[in-house]
Motif scaffolding. Structure first.
Motif, mmCIF file in Angstrom:
data_model
loop_
_atom_site.group_PDB
_atom_site.id
_atom_site.type_symbol
_atom_site.label_atom_id
_atom_site.label_comp_id
_atom_site.label_asym_id
_atom_site.label_seq_id
_atom_site.Cartn_x
_atom_site.Cartn_y
_atom_site.Cartn_z
ATOM 1 N N LYS A 93 -12.007 5.802 -8.455
ATOM 2 C CA LYS A 93 -11.429 7.023 -8.421
ATOM 3 C C LYS A 93 -9.936 7.172 -9.404
ATOM 4 C CE LYS A 93 -13.774 9.879 -6.013
ATOM 5 N NZ LYS A 93 -13.555 9.812 -4.388
ATOM 6 N N LEU A 94 -9.191 6.056 -9.266
ATOM 7 C CA LEU A 94 -8.197 6.382 -10.147
ATOM 8 C C LEU A 94 -8.346 6.333 -11.835
ATOM 9 C CD1 LEU A 94 -5.690 3.619 -8.638
ATOM 10 C CD2 LEU A 94 -5.336 6.262 -8.893
ATOM 11 N N ALA B 157 -2.497 19.985 -10.523
ATOM 12 C CA ALA B 157 -2.537 21.360 -11.203
ATOM 13 C C ALA B 157 -3.986 21.336 -12.049
ATOM 14 C CB ALA B 157 -1.698 21.408 -12.309
ATOM 15 N N LYS B 158 -4.398 20.290 -12.268
ATOM 16 C CA LYS B 158 -5.773 20.117 -13.104
ATOM 17 C C LYS B 158 -7.017 20.187 -12.017
ATOM 18 C CE LYS B 158 -4.411 18.205 -17.370
ATOM 19 N NZ LYS B 158 -4.505 17.639 -18.445
ATOM 20 N N ASP B 159 -6.893 19.281 -11.068
ATOM 21 C CA ASP B 159 -7.910 19.396 -10.018
ATOM 22 C C ASP B 159 -7.637 19.111 -8.752
ATOM 23 O OD1 ASP B 159 -10.252 19.023 -8.529
ATOM 24 O OD2 ASP B 159 -11.251 17.847 -10.226
ATOM 25 N N ALA B 160 -6.975 20.154 -7.849
ATOM 26 C CA ALA B 160 -6.574 19.885 -6.504
ATOM 27 C C ALA B 160 -7.303 19.408 -5.646
ATOM 28 C CB ALA B 160 -6.050 21.471 -6.369
ATOM 29 N N SER B 161 -8.622 19.522 -5.487
ATOM 30 C CA SER B 161 -9.304 19.052 -4.444
ATOM 31 C C SER B 161 -9.642 17.549 -4.815
ATOM 32 C CB SER B 161 -10.740 19.780 -4.330
ATOM 33 O OG SER B 161 -11.503 19.630 -5.440
ATOM 34 N N PHE B 162 -9.900 17.265 -5.768
ATOM 35 C CA PHE B 162 -10.042 15.886 -6.265
ATOM 36 C C PHE B 162 -8.774 15.042 -5.827
ATOM 37 C CE2 PHE B 162 -9.141 12.070 -8.971
ATOM 38 C CZ PHE B 162 -10.310 11.420 -8.996
ATOM 39 N N GLY B 163 -7.344 15.822 -6.236
ATOM 40 C CA GLY B 163 -6.069 14.968 -5.990
ATOM 41 C C GLY B 163 -5.923 14.890 -4.527
ATOM 42 N N ALA C 173 0.697 -1.175 -0.037
ATOM 43 C CA ALA C 173 0.052 0.068 -0.152
ATOM 44 C C ALA C 173 0.911 1.423 0.045
ATOM 45 C CB ALA C 173 -0.861 -0.112 1.146
ATOM 46 N N ILE C 174 2.054 1.085 0.795
ATOM 47 C CA ILE C 174 2.915 2.333 0.687
ATOM 48 C C ILE C 174 3.521 2.490 -0.712
ATOM 49 C CG2 ILE C 174 5.293 2.999 1.513
ATOM 50 C CD1 ILE C 174 4.637 1.902 4.053
ATOM 51 N N GLU C 175 3.971 1.326 -1.304
ATOM 52 C CA GLU C 175 4.586 1.605 -2.815
ATOM 53 C C GLU C 175 3.368 2.066 -3.755
ATOM 54 O OE1 GLU C 175 6.099 -2.377 -3.512
ATOM 55 O OE2 GLU C 175 7.335 -2.336 -1.998
ATOM 56 N N ALA C 176 2.086 1.471 -3.492
ATOM 57 C CA ALA C 176 1.181 1.948 -4.412
ATOM 58 C C ALA C 176 1.030 3.548 -4.437
ATOM 59 C CB ALA C 176 -0.126 1.420 -4.057
ATOM 60 N N TYR C 177 1.446 4.190 -3.213
ATOM 61 C CA TYR C 177 1.304 5.526 -3.230
ATOM 62 C C TYR C 177 2.670 6.126 -3.802
ATOM 63 C CZ TYR C 177 1.156 10.360 -1.646
ATOM 64 O OH TYR C 177 1.361 11.755 -1.716
ATOM 65 N N LEU C 178 3.598 5.758 -3.204
ATOM 66 C CA LEU C 178 4.821 6.396 -3.423
ATOM 67 C C LEU C 178 5.459 6.052 -5.087
ATOM 68 C CD1 LEU C 178 6.915 5.812 -0.328
ATOM 69 C CD2 LEU C 178 5.831 7.747 -1.369
ATOM 70 N N ASP C 179 5.260 4.774 -5.461
ATOM 71 C CA ASP C 179 5.843 4.705 -6.673
ATOM 72 C C ASP C 179 4.745 4.754 -7.688
ATOM 73 O OD1 ASP C 179 8.006 4.027 -5.516
ATOM 74 O OD2 ASP C 179 7.858 1.763 -5.250
ATOM 75 N N GLY C 180 3.448 4.874 -7.277
ATOM 76 C CA GLY C 180 2.357 5.177 -8.316
ATOM 77 C C GLY C 180 1.730 6.568 -8.234
ATOM 78 N N LEU C 181 0.906 6.549 -7.496
ATOM 79 C CA LEU C 181 -0.063 7.910 -7.573
ATOM 80 C C LEU C 181 0.750 9.227 -7.163
ATOM 81 C CD1 LEU C 181 -2.920 9.155 -7.469
ATOM 82 C CD2 LEU C 181 -2.622 9.415 -5.084
#
Ligand code: HEC
Length: 647
Positions: free
Chosen positions: A363-364, A324-330, A307-315
């Motif tokens: 969401k992705l 930049a395109k949609d800050a609140s969504f991000g 789960a850590i990698e999914a965030y760090l190496d992914g999202l």
């Protein structure tokens, strides 16, 4: 359109020289051409008219097929109607970005390999059980079959399926994923070696860029690409005849051999996509799913790591653009990743983890759409984003430096300023080296990156607190006057010099490190907009310099007492924020445990996150602040009393 594409390229397998060569194929052609007419009728119902004006050509197409006409004429008719549809309905027959092979491969192995086989030979295990058994799955390594396939055609096959065969529609995959896998199947028959040889060919010759555009690659079949390559090299050889021998053209000023052509094709279908960075959202999705599966199996620790990698190496790699395109969504999505990790930590039931995984995956998909949203502003976005990064990160560092420089000037220790300058110059050099290092030698994994950031942040928090405290103790006008008299010499002692260089180095290097990371992501994800990124950087830098000068000048105008008080407080606040963010970064990298609590809501701007550890670090900062304030008040009090008794 998919049907027309199919008719145009496959009719030659049904009829040759006015004779049917395959009854099955011929029946299919008849059926498909009738189907196009039905579909046009449906279109006419919604549009009221035949907007694209294709009905006559579709009718004559059906007639021609009925009369076993020449394949060339059929292909031309089908292609003409297809072009009209493309133009009328603004269909873009290619993806926004050239997909990467790595992303395509993941999707292929998950969805297609069971029938088409891992290597694409059409020999997957489900071949025996699929329904209907015939026709058999396409063989993506068969040169003859592949000659007629384009990524667009494969994309359509994946989107709509092929009627009356086991090839079903994969509409559940996002559009981007369908493109990724479509490009992937066209790469399967080429070896890495021939792709490399092809790359060398492309380098030694000026192959026109239009051959490597996404549109060309997506809409042309292998056969069509080969023809274009041939035409290009043939033309070059006539050039060579007309002009004196040109040594720079190398050995290929004669037409390419068949082997060369095949290598060039291998480069277009494989090499070009291999150098493409993989899609971070897809990486996030894959790792999340793995995390959820591990969790279901009871492997909590491993699931957490994934789960850590999914965030760090992914999202995280997609975040600069997404924000930049949609800050609140991000932000919302980032929060969901944190909650996902916390849920694993808390040991919730496996069903909840699965549900969360599915939620995030949905969401992705949305994120992919937001990223692909090709507004005509995209150049503008890259520009703005690029300018904001350097401005925001730079201002943080500039504020700290300006405060210290102004302070030195006020106490008359201007000579010491050069050590501050030395510190930030060293930090910029280190930032430059970091850029080079991440470009060439090592690509930091998400975890190393986050560890670095975390340690630097925590260290910066401590240093900032110390400087803030020091400034506050000088807030009393009398004190700083005494300080000036006593300490101007002292401040130039070796220990202090090191401290000054260190403070300015870390304040700047911390930001430089982030700048490097952000620009790297921005650079990779704005293939088409490198100019805008550079322009934004320069604009941001100019603004930064102007604002820094303004801050320095302003700093000198503020009455001294307030200046020390204000900058001191500013540094305290920054220390508070850095402490929270630093601990959070260390949590993300797995150095510090993460114990979620229900309160307060997360406020990244202030470094506030709902975990015991981050809050404890910040509470410690506050406590230190209160303790030093009380101590200072007592000192002042005593000084006053002493003065009273002596005076
Ligand atoms: C259940 C088995 C099965 C699965 C799973 C499957 N396919 Fe197929 N596929 C087939 C069969 C059977 C054909 C042959 C259809 C025909 O000959 O008309 C085919 C044909 C194709 C074709 C050629 C279409 C054409 O225009 O001739 C492409 C491209 C293709 N598949 C891609 C994929 C991709 C990509 C996936 C995964 C997302 C996939 N397939 C998953 C069975 C499958």
């Amino acid at each position: 359109m998919a049907l027309l594409d199919y008719l145009g390229s496959d009719y030659k397998n049904a009829v040759q020289d006015g004779k049917i060569v395959s009854q099955d194929e011929f029946t299919e052609m008849q059926e498909f051409s009738k189907r196009t007419l039905e579909l046009v009728k449906q279109l006419k119902e919604t549009d009221r008219v035949d907007k694209a004006g294709v009905e006559p050509s579709l009718k004559s197409l059906a007639n021609q097929i009925e009369n076993k006409a020449d394949p060339k004429a059929v292909a031309e008719l089908a292609n003409g109607a297809k072009q009209k549809l493309l133009a009328t309905y603004n269909i873009v027959p290619y993806p926004k970005q050239l997909p990467s092979l790595a992303s395509g491969k993941t999707i292929y192995l998950e969805n297609c390999a069971q029938c088409h086989g891992e290597t694409g030979k059409g020999d997957g295990p489900s071949r025996a059980t699929m329904n209907p058994k015939n026709p058999v799955p396409a063989n993506f390594t068969d040169a003859e079959f592949m000659a007629g396939l384009s990524p667009f055609k494969a994309f359509n096959a994946v989107s709509f399926g092929v009627e009356n065969t086991a090839m079903a529609s994969f509409a559940a995959l996002s559009e981007e994923q369908r493109w990724q896998v479509a490009f992937y199947v066209l790469s399967l028959r080429f070896s890495p070696k021939s792709a490399q040889a092809g790359a060398a060919l492309f380098q030694s010759k000026n192959v026109p860029v239009e051959l490597t555009t996404i549109a060309t690659l997506a809409t042309n079949s292998d056969e069509q690409l080969l023809e274009k390559l041939k035409a290009h090299t043939a033309q070059k050889s006539t050039d060579a005849l007309l002009s004196p021998p040109n040594p720079t053209l190398g050995p290929f000023s004669s037409p390419w051999t068949a082997a060369h052509l095949k290598e060039a094709l291998a480069y277009l279908r494989r090499g070009l996509l291999e150098t493409n960075p993989p899609d971070p959202l897809l990486i996030a999705r894959t790792l999340l799913r793995e995390a959820s599966e591990l969790y279901t199996k009871g492997e909590k620790e491993k699931a957490y790591q994934k789960a850590i990698e999914a965030y760090l190496d992914g999202l995280e790699l997609a975040e600069p653009i997404l924000f930049a395109k949609d800050a609140s969504f991000g932000r919302g999505l980032e929060g969901q990743f944190t909650e996902f990790r916390n849920a694993i930590k808390l040991g919730v039931p496996a069903e909840e983890i699965q549900k969360r995984d599915l939620d995030i995956e949905a969401k992705l998909d949305e994120a992919a759409q937001i990223l692909a949203r090709e507004d005509s502003f995209s150049g503008y976005y890259s520009f703005l984003n690029s300018a904001m990064i350097i401005l925001r990160e730079g201002l943080e560092a500039a504020l700290i430096l300006a405060a210290i420089l102004a302070m030195l000037r006020v106490i008359g220790a201007t000579q010491a300023a050069r050590y501050i300058h030395l510190g930030w110059i060293l930090a910029l050099v280190a930032g430059g080296l970091t850029w080079l290092a991440t470009q060439t030698i090592l690509t930091l994994s998400g975890q190393h990156r986050e560890s670095m950031e975390g340690f630097i942040s925590v260290f910066a928090a401590v240093v900032l607190f110390y400087v803030g405290y020091w400034l506050h103790t000088k807030a009393e006008a009398k004190k700083w006057q005494a300080f000036i008299q006593e300490k101007v010499q002292d401040i130039l002692s070796t220990k202090r010099i090191f401290a000054l260089v260190g403070i300015s180095f870390f304040a700047v290097y911390r930001e430089a490190f982030e700048v490097v990371l952000f620009y790297q992501a921005l650079w990779l994800q704005n293939e088409q907009n490198h100019g805008a990124v550079i322009g934004g950087f320069i604009t941001g830098l100019i603004c930064l310099i102007v604002m820094t000068f303004a801050i320095l000048k302003l700093g000198l105008r503020i009455p001294l007492k307030y200046f020390f008080g204000a900058t001191g407080t500013l540094l305290y606040i920054m220390a508070f924020i850095f402490a929270g963010n630093g601990i959070k970064e260390l949590q993300t990298a797995g150095w510090v445990p993460s114990t979620p609590v229900g309160f307060p809501p997360q406020v990244p701007l202030l470094g506030i996150y709902p975990t015991v550890e981050t809050l404890a670090a910040q509470a410690l900062m506050l406590l230190a602040f209160v303790a030093t304030s009380v101590w200072m008040a007592r000192e002042n009090h005593r000084a006053l009393r002493d003065k009273a008794s002596y005076g």
